[in-house]
Design an enzyme around this catalytic site. Structure first.
Site, PDB file in Angstrom:
ATOM      1  CB  SER A  36       0.155   8.751  -9.689  1.00 45.08           C
ATOM      2  OG  SER A  36       0.297   7.910  -8.577  1.00 45.08           O
TER       3      SER A  36
HETATM    4  N1  SAH Z   1       1.867   2.828  -9.029  1.00 47.58           N
HETATM    5  C1  SAH Z   1       0.424   2.695  -9.200  1.00 47.58           C
HETATM    6  C2  SAH Z   1      -0.324   3.514  -8.168  1.00 47.58           C
HETATM    7  C3  SAH Z   1      -1.366   2.692  -7.510  1.00 47.58           C
HETATM    8  S1  SAH Z   1      -2.098   3.386  -6.056  1.00 47.58           S
HETATM    9  C4  SAH Z   1       0.011   3.019 -10.618  1.00 47.58           C
HETATM   10  O1  SAH Z   1       0.866   3.438 -11.419  1.00 47.58           O
HETATM   11  O2  SAH Z   1      -1.141   2.807 -10.966  1.00 47.58           O
HETATM   12  C5  SAH Z   1      -1.119   2.608  -4.794  1.00 47.58           C
HETATM   13  C6  SAH Z   1      -1.174   1.118  -4.703  1.00 47.58           C
HETATM   14  O3  SAH Z   1      -0.448   0.730  -3.548  1.00 47.58           O
HETATM   15  C7  SAH Z   1      -2.562   0.505  -4.540  1.00 47.58           C
HETATM   16  O4  SAH Z   1      -2.789  -0.398  -5.600  1.00 47.58           O
HETATM   17  C8  SAH Z   1      -2.485  -0.202  -3.191  1.00 47.58           C
HETATM   18  O5  SAH Z   1      -3.216  -1.420  -3.157  1.00 47.58           O
HETATM   19  C9  SAH Z   1      -1.005  -0.457  -3.046  1.00 47.58           C
HETATM   20  N2  SAH Z   1      -0.507  -0.680  -1.693  1.00 47.58           N
HETATM   21  C10 SAH Z   1      -0.857  -0.052  -0.542  1.00 47.58           C
HETATM   22  N3  SAH Z   1      -0.141  -0.532   0.488  1.00 47.58           N
HETATM   23  C11 SAH Z   1       0.701  -1.487  -0.017  1.00 47.58           C
HETATM   24  C12 SAH Z   1       1.690  -2.352   0.556  1.00 47.58           C
HETATM   25  N4  SAH Z   1       1.992  -2.355   1.866  1.00 47.58           N
HETATM   26  N5  SAH Z   1       2.339  -3.196  -0.275  1.00 47.58           N
HETATM   27  C13 SAH Z   1       2.061  -3.242  -1.610  1.00 47.58           C
HETATM   28  N6  SAH Z   1       1.137  -2.450  -2.202  1.00 47.58           N
HETATM   29  C14 SAH Z   1       0.459  -1.576  -1.416  1.00 47.58           C
END
Ligand code: SAH
Length: 204
Positions: free
Chosen positions: A52
């Site tokens: 993000s």
């Molecule tokens: N907090 C992260 C943002 C990553 S984008 C950072 O700081 O980089 C969001 C992430 O959520 C992705 O890696 C995706 O694979 C994950 N995601 C989506 N649905 C999910 C679920 N049901 N459980 C766990 N992770 C999930």
């Protein structure tokens, strides 16, 4: 990043600002993206996912109003950057990711940089982490169609959850508060996150 992107937009919590200054964001992006790591935008991290924008990481951290003593649950470890920021402002971070390769990579960074208060696992985070509940803070970093009920149940009282809710293009960043057994919900920002996929998210 802190002076130009965060403070002018209303990030004022000293602990959040200190964490944003301290955690090396360039360590969480791919080598080819390092020169862009502190820019005012999200960046690709592989597997179609993104880290993000710095302002959104700071905003989501700030609204949890942590004091340093809490246990916090994050859904969507991704690069690990948000978890690392959280690890500086609470006691312990529990983070869940559904894509194995991303979690393997994030764990290596946590180990190398000695973020020892981050505990992680592979699972569908929309069902939460029942064995470790309740959590004073829950932070969901992917957007879904609804607020997953298990996460509301796993929030302590008082407790705060921040989660993007909407369609697959645009979401409202919701602050869900539990206080004296009552749930209140308000919108704090309009955002665009990758999809939350799971039992209480999108189907895939
Ligand atoms: N907090 C992260 C943002 C990553 S984008 C950072 O700081 O980089 C969001 C992430 O959520 C992705 O890696 C995706 O694979 C994950 N995601 C989506 N649905 C999910 C679920 N049901 N459980 C766990 N992770 C999930």
């Amino acid at each position: 990043m802190v002076e130009e992107q965060l403070i002018p937009r209303g990030i004022v919590d000293p602990a959040t600002l200190a964490a944003m200054r301290k955690v090396p964001r360039h360590e969480f992006v791919e080598d080819a993206m390092r020169s862009k790591a502190y820019g005012d935008h999200p960046l690709p991290i592989g597997s179609g996912q993104t880290i993000s924008q710095p302002y959104i990481v700071a905003l989501m951290t700030q609204v949890l109003q942590l004091t340093g003593k809490e246990r916090v649950l994050e859904i969507g470890t991704g690069s690990g950057y948000q978890a690392a920021v959280l690890s500086q402002v609470c006691d312990r971070v529990y983070t869940i990711e559904r894509i194995d390769s991303l979690l393997v990579r994030a764990r290596k960074i946590f180990d190398r940089l000695r973020y020892l208060n981050i505990i992680s696992r592979i699972d569908d985070g929309t069902t939460g982490w029942a064995d470790e509940a309740p959590f004073a803070g829950i932070l969901v970093t992917a957007g879904g169609p609804e607020i997953p009920k298990p996460l509301v149940d796993q929030l302590s009282d008082p407790g705060r959850m921040v989660i993007p809710v909407g369609d697959q293009n645009m979401q409202e960043l919701k602050l869900v508060q539990k206080q004296d057994g009552e749930i209140s919900i308000r919108t704090i920002e309009y955002v665009r996150f990758v999809n939350l996929i799971g039992s209480y998210g999108w189907s895939g």
